[in-house]
Scaffold this active site. Structure first.
Site, PDB file in Angstrom:
ATOM      1  N   ASP A 142      25.652 -54.375  81.739  1.00  0.00           N
ATOM      2  CA  ASP A 142      24.903 -55.522  81.220  1.00  0.00           C
ATOM      3  C   ASP A 142      23.622 -55.079  80.514  1.00  0.00           C
ATOM      4  O   ASP A 142      22.502 -55.463  80.901  1.00  0.00           O
ATOM      5  CB  ASP A 142      24.581 -56.522  82.335  1.00  0.00           C
ATOM      6  CG  ASP A 142      25.656 -57.588  82.470  1.00  0.00           C
ATOM      7  OD1 ASP A 142      26.523 -57.663  81.594  1.00  0.00           O
ATOM      8  OD2 ASP A 142      25.628 -58.341  83.457  1.00  0.00           O
ATOM      9  N   TYR A 143      23.780 -54.245  79.500  1.00  0.00           N
ATOM     10  CA  TYR A 143      22.676 -53.818  78.655  1.00  0.00           C
ATOM     11  C   TYR A 143      23.013 -54.122  77.203  1.00  0.00           C
ATOM     12  O   TYR A 143      24.186 -54.302  76.839  1.00  0.00           O
ATOM     13  CB  TYR A 143      22.441 -52.305  78.769  1.00  0.00           C
ATOM     14  CG  TYR A 143      22.181 -51.792  80.156  1.00  0.00           C
ATOM     15  CD1 TYR A 143      21.021 -52.139  80.843  1.00  0.00           C
ATOM     16  CD2 TYR A 143      23.082 -50.934  80.787  1.00  0.00           C
ATOM     17  CE1 TYR A 143      20.768 -51.655  82.118  1.00  0.00           C
ATOM     18  CE2 TYR A 143      22.839 -50.449  82.063  1.00  0.00           C
ATOM     19  CZ  TYR A 143      21.686 -50.811  82.722  1.00  0.00           C
ATOM     20  OH  TYR A 143      21.446 -50.338  83.975  1.00  0.00           O
ATOM     21  N   PRO A 182      26.523 -53.142  73.111  1.00  0.00           N
ATOM     22  CA  PRO A 182      26.508 -53.936  74.347  1.00  0.00           C
ATOM     23  C   PRO A 182      27.312 -53.204  75.424  1.00  0.00           C
ATOM     24  O   PRO A 182      28.442 -52.768  75.183  1.00  0.00           O
ATOM     25  CB  PRO A 182      27.201 -55.246  73.950  1.00  0.00           C
ATOM     26  CG  PRO A 182      27.356 -55.185  72.447  1.00  0.00           C
ATOM     27  CD  PRO A 182      27.402 -53.734  72.102  1.00  0.00           C
ATOM     28  N   GLU A 183      26.720 -53.036  76.591  1.00  0.00           N
ATOM     29  CA  GLU A 183      27.430 -52.535  77.774  1.00  0.00           C
ATOM     30  C   GLU A 183      27.800 -53.756  78.598  1.00  0.00           C
ATOM     31  O   GLU A 183      26.986 -54.294  79.349  1.00  0.00           O
ATOM     32  CB  GLU A 183      26.544 -51.585  78.575  1.00  0.00           C
ATOM     33  CG  GLU A 183      26.232 -50.268  77.890  1.00  0.00           C
ATOM     34  CD  GLU A 183      27.312 -49.214  78.099  1.00  0.00           C
ATOM     35  OE1 GLU A 183      28.364 -49.555  78.690  1.00  0.00           O
ATOM     36  OE2 GLU A 183      27.110 -48.069  77.669  1.00  0.00           O
ATOM     37  N   VAL A 184      29.046 -54.225  78.446  1.00  0.00           N
ATOM     38  CA  VAL A 184      29.418 -55.528  79.004  1.00  0.00           C
ATOM     39  C   VAL A 184      29.891 -55.392  80.448  1.00  0.00           C
ATOM     40  O   VAL A 184      30.464 -54.380  80.847  1.00  0.00           O
ATOM     41  CB  VAL A 184      30.498 -56.211  78.138  1.00  0.00           C
ATOM     42  CG1 VAL A 184      29.985 -56.438  76.739  1.00  0.00           C
ATOM     43  CG2 VAL A 184      31.781 -55.391  78.103  1.00  0.00           C
TER      44      VAL A 184
END
Length: 790
Positions: free
Chosen positions: A319-320, A387-389
């Site tokens: 989440d990043y 995006p790090e989902v």
């Protein structure tokens, strides 16, 4: 070659293939202190780390654990085998029962969206089938998936791409936006959420003006699997999901396989061996030279042959939202632009954004974003982000029953990046839901998602006849705009208590037009119930006795003078503790038609570890978290998901929470500030918290309309007749009359209907989106959308 020699040769080849595909590496999840992690980084070479309290959690190769063990540093093994862990979680139901249901989990799901056979994720073959299905169903919107030039992977696979766009009858060239996924083979959510997004675009183009504006002005390119060999390998060794292979599958010597594709790009390739590795056995192996791999060569060629304006290169997890520079700790010269873009893209999720060092706690080199943005000799600059989902708690392979929710969670981000090249602006209202007086002072913030200053026209279109006069404005917004605006809406005299005021708010920047329907309720008296609105209200609350910090009043920051309520009035909140405040006496919830809890709030809270939460109780003991317009999801390792306030919200916004389910009951409220990190922040500030309600509501209030049992078909309609179909046998649901409104809310056709009629004639109406209001003899049904084709 004789038949016997051919058979022996074939068996040897098959044995080699089986051997190559049976060497699944074991990964463990470990935890160690921040200080020990810094010392161990050269040995761990982990690509994903995150904070959990005062510990750093790492998923690393078991083979590298010996070096950590021999170093004498302390660590704890949390999970022995990550693949087994990921597969086991899908066999259990513990993740299914702990969710607090909020509207944010109920976003529209594309009709064609489906899960795959690999732990819920699509295999490579299933992905290719999905792309073929998209083109078969929507050939006018999406191209047939095709290889990027002549590039082939080591195992002979192409890297597929496709494009989605709308009408070509637009003046000027379209902007190009690129979405990629699966640079790393063990990150299936990065790809699956793109498939969700693609289906959403295709299914909603003809019915949603917002999607139409995007696709008519933008060409969206997709490379959903940059690393097909690595992804196929994970499917082969771990068909139930949970495969942990990261790199591609090219042999690199001494029995080692694979290059980390996200360390193989040319900009600052091999800058140091902290952000990448020269060890072929490492997960971070950068290759022998920049662009040594056909996969990165394909992405390079694609960018050089398409004028890409912006890109989202999806990875998971954590989440990043990460942007350049990756190779060093310093930001780019356009860091303010990147901050503004990231704020707009992640506004609802409240996730952490910044450079690699600011987000994932380490630097990288030779990565996709640095090359896309930094290389300007062979192509134009691309505003690229990663995006790090998915939350850290779910790891690389989130459980099957969370895939749909996590895909939907990325939808707004994807849509906004598609609009960023056109200078998109979105609006967040900051007015209370119930107002008083002969004028509605409509307050709102405008958040730009753009790379340059932009002019936007703000206007309203009345939907109710009680609006007498109103303002229109033209603003020039900078990338860091944070100002609260106000439009004054004059109302006619004789307003009745509970009367609806409704209008369409339009934002027009000359290219993109967005419309939002706003609804407010007039009250002729100010009978709201103060909860935490005055400085003395906190005297009716009980502070948690275990806290070294206490909730209280502060005069240093407020929305309404002279003070507000905050969790830590004397400075930053305390680390690693809970700090609660509970109403000592109950509040009687009125029995009005609409009841809200509303308040102003702003906050600065460490995302992913710390949060503020508002809960409600009917007995003062058992509390349920409340879902609001400004809450986001909090995940934990037990599988719980609950609504919280976290991340950063610098401007004062209005929170609105429906209390309709508690009408007539006595309730208690609880604010809790929970900190598990060592990163203390300013906490949350709350002002003007009160219960407001309306005793009477006019019959045209849309969200109080009765449910509409009618299905419209065909939709879109091109033959001039719209049919109604209902499964309801209730005679009171028979349609008595109807109204058709255009996108601006204006009535373009209305008439009465006979009870036996099941169709409505729409001949003569221009092509476009419309709203159909059906009325029975006693009630008004919720509006239904339909589209008239040219």
């Amino acid at each position: 070659m004789t038949i016997s020699k051919f058979i022996l040769f074939s068996l040897a080849m098959m044995a080699g293939i089986v051997s190559a595909y049976s060497q699944a590496s074991v990964y463990k999840r470990i935890a160690l202190s921040q200080a020990d992690y810094e010392l161990a980084r050269p040995w761990i070479e982990a690509d994903h780390v995150h904070q959990q309290g005062d510990k750093v959690v790492v998923e690393m190769l078991a083979a590298r654990l010996d070096k950590l063990h021999n170093s004498g540093l302390s660590y704890e093994v949390l999970v022995e085998d990550m693949t087994t862990f990921y597969q086991q979680q899908n066999r259990e139901i513990k993740y299914r029962s702990r969710n607090t249901s909020c509207d944010e989990y109920n976003r529209p799901v594309p009709q064609n969206f489906k899960l795959g056979s690999m732990g819920g994720y699509l295999t490579l073959e299933e992905l290719e089938s999905e792309l073929d299905d998209m083109h078969a169903k929507f050939p006018d919107l999406i191209t047939k998936a095709q290889p990027v030039s002549t590039f082939k992977t080591y195992e002979g696979r192409p890297i597929l791409w496709t494009a989605i766009t709308g009408s070509t009858n637009q003046s000027g060239a379209k902007k190009n936006v690129l979405y990629t996924a699966l640079h790393h083979a063990r990150e299936p959510l990065s790809m699956h959420q793109l498939v969700y997004f693609m289906w959403y675009l295709l299914e909603n183009y003809h019915s949603d003006p917002h999607v139409q504006h995007i696709l008519d002005n933008t060409q969206l390119y997709f490379i959903p699997c940059v690393n097909p060999d690595g992804y196929a390998y994970n499917a082969a060794v771990s068909p139930e999901g949970g495969g942990m292979w990261r790199k591609n599958r090219r042999p690199v010597g001494n029995g080692n396989f694979g290059v980390d594709l996200n360390r193989n790009y040319g900009y600052q390739w091999g800058y140091n061996s902290t952000g990448s590795s020269d060890d072929p056995a490492s997960d971070l192996y950068r290759g022998s030279v920049a662009f040594s791999e056909p996969e990165t060569q394909a992405v390079k060629w694609f960018c050089e042959n398409h004028d890409i304006f912006s890109a989202l290169n999806y990875h998971s997890f954590g989440d990043y939202l990460i942007y350049p520079w990756g190779y060093m700790s310093e930001p780019t010269m356009e860091d303010k632009i990147y901050q503004s873009l990231a704020r707009g893209l992640s506004f609802e999720k409240r996730i952490r954004y910044g450079t690699s060092r600011e987000t994932v706690l380490y630097t990288t080199n030779g990565d996709t974003d640095d090359w896309m943005y930094g290389e300007t000799q062979s192509k134009n600059k691309i505003y690229s982000m990663t995006p790090e989902v998915g939350p850290a708690e779910f790891g690389f392979w989130p459980p099957e029953d969370k895939i749909q929710m996590l895909c939907a969670r990325e939808l707004t981000q994807n849509l906004r990046m598609a609009m960023a090249p056109h200078g998109f602006v979105f609006m967040v209202p900051s007015s209370d839901p119930i107002f008083h007086g002969d004028q509605l002072q409509y307050r709102y913030y405008l958040y730009p998602v753009t790379t340059e200053d932009i002019a936007v026209q703000v206007k309203i279109t009345p939907l109710t006849y009680n609006i007498k006069d109103y303002d229109e404005q033209l603003y020039t917004l900078g990338i860091g705009n944070k100002e609260e605006y106000q439009l004054d809406i004059d109302l006619r005299s004789g307003m009745q208590d509970g009367e609806l005021v409704q209008f369409v708010m339009t934002l027009d920047n000359g290219t993109l037009i967005t419309n939002d329907t706003m609804t407010y309720i007039y009250s002729n008296s100010d009978d709201g119930i103060d909860v935490l609105a005055r400085s003395t209200d906190i005297e009716n609350w009980v502070r948690s006795s275990s806290s070294s910090h206490e909730w209280g009043n502060t005069t240093s920051d407020f929305y309404t003078a002279p003070s507000s309520i905050t969790d830590s009035p004397n400075g930053l909140y305390a680390t690693a503790e809970e700090n609660a405040i509970i109403s000592a006496e109950s509040y009687k919830i009125p029995g009005g038609e609409e009841v809200f809890l509303s308040f102003k709030a702003r906050w600065d809270i460490t995302y992913g570890e710390d949060f503020a939460q508002l809960s409600i109780s009917t007995d003062g003991v058992n509390f349920t978290p409340l879902c609001g317009q400004l809450t986001t999801e909090n995940f934990d390792y037990k599988g719980d998901i609950s609504p919280v306030y976290t991340g950063i919200q610098k401007e004062w916004l209005t929170e609105k929470i429906s209390l309709n389910n508690y009408k007539g009951q006595k309730v208690y409220f609880k604010w809790n500030m929970v900190s598990t990190s060592a990163d203390a922040r300013d906490g949350i500030f709350v002002d003007d918290m009160k219960i407001t309600y309306s005793q009477t509501i006019t019959s045209n209030r849309d969200n109080l309309f009765s449910e509409n049992p009618y299905h419209l078909f065909p939709n879109p309609v091109s033959g001039g007749v719209l049919y109604l179909d209902s499964k309801s046998n209730d005679p009171s649901a028979a349609v008595d009359r109807y109204e058709i409104r255009n996108q601006l809310g204006q009535i373009v056709r209305k008439r009465r209907m006979h009870q036996t009629e099941n169709h409505i004639r729409v001949q003569g109406l221009p092509a476009g989106l419309y709203y159909l209001n059906l009325m029975t003899s006693s009630q008004r049904l919720k509006a239904k959308k339909f589209v008239i084709l040219p």
